[in-house]
Design an enzyme around this catalytic site. Structure first.
Site, PDB file in Angstrom:
ATOM      1  N   PRO A  71      35.888  47.696   5.097  1.00 54.07           N
ATOM      2  CA  PRO A  71      35.208  47.195   6.145  1.00 54.07           C
ATOM      3  C   PRO A  71      34.373  46.159   5.907  1.00 54.07           C
ATOM      4  CG  PRO A  71      35.062  49.991   6.138  1.00 54.07           C
ATOM      5  CD  PRO A  71      35.311  49.277   4.811  1.00 54.07           C
TER       6      PRO A  71
ATOM      7  N   LYS B 208      34.561  56.003   6.839  1.00 53.93           N
ATOM      8  CA  LYS B 208      34.968  55.316   5.542  1.00 53.93           C
ATOM      9  C   LYS B 208      33.692  55.559   4.579  1.00 53.93           C
ATOM     10  CE  LYS B 208      38.379  52.545   6.766  1.00 53.93           C
ATOM     11  NZ  LYS B 208      39.703  52.387   6.272  1.00 53.93           N
TER      12      LYS B 208
END
Length: 119
Positions: free
Chosen positions: A2, A33
């Protein structure tokens, strides 16, 4: 994987010292994540306007491999807009966030791509 990039006309001097750390933790949480993969970039002091004024404003882009979609983006938007408004003073109605769900084959990391890492 990300990557959150925020461009803003907020001066660097008004960006809290811990903004990158707190934003990275939030990003990892809302995307489920590992924070070790999260990257946050802020570009302050930009010449920007929104709605015809130069009051605090920003533009953000979020790239992730998965974890993005209609329902997820609403949750992510709510969390990021709240955090950015509190930390940078950018009202929720003076900023856009664009979302990009990238395939593993187009994101490089550690000398290869996530396609090779995750299959």
């Amino acid at each position: 994987m990300p990557l959150l990039r925020i461009e803003t006309n907020v001066p660097k001097s008004k960006v809290p010292e811990d903004f990158l750390k707190t934003t990275s933790k939030l990003l990892a949480k809302v995307l489920s994540k590992p924070e070790s993969y999260c990257a946050v970039l802020i570009v302050p002091d930009q010449m920007m306007s929104f709605g015809g004024t130069t009051e605090p404003t920003g533009q953000a882009s979020l790239m992730s491999i998965g974890q993005l979609g209609v329902a997820q983006n609403k949750v992510i938007s709510a969390a990021l807009f709240k955090h950015i408004e509190e930390a940078l003073g950018i009202p929720k109605n003076r900023m856009y966030i664009t979302f990009t769900d990238s395939p593993t084959s187009v994101v490089g990391y550690n000398g290869t791509t996530f396609h090779e890492i995750f299959g």
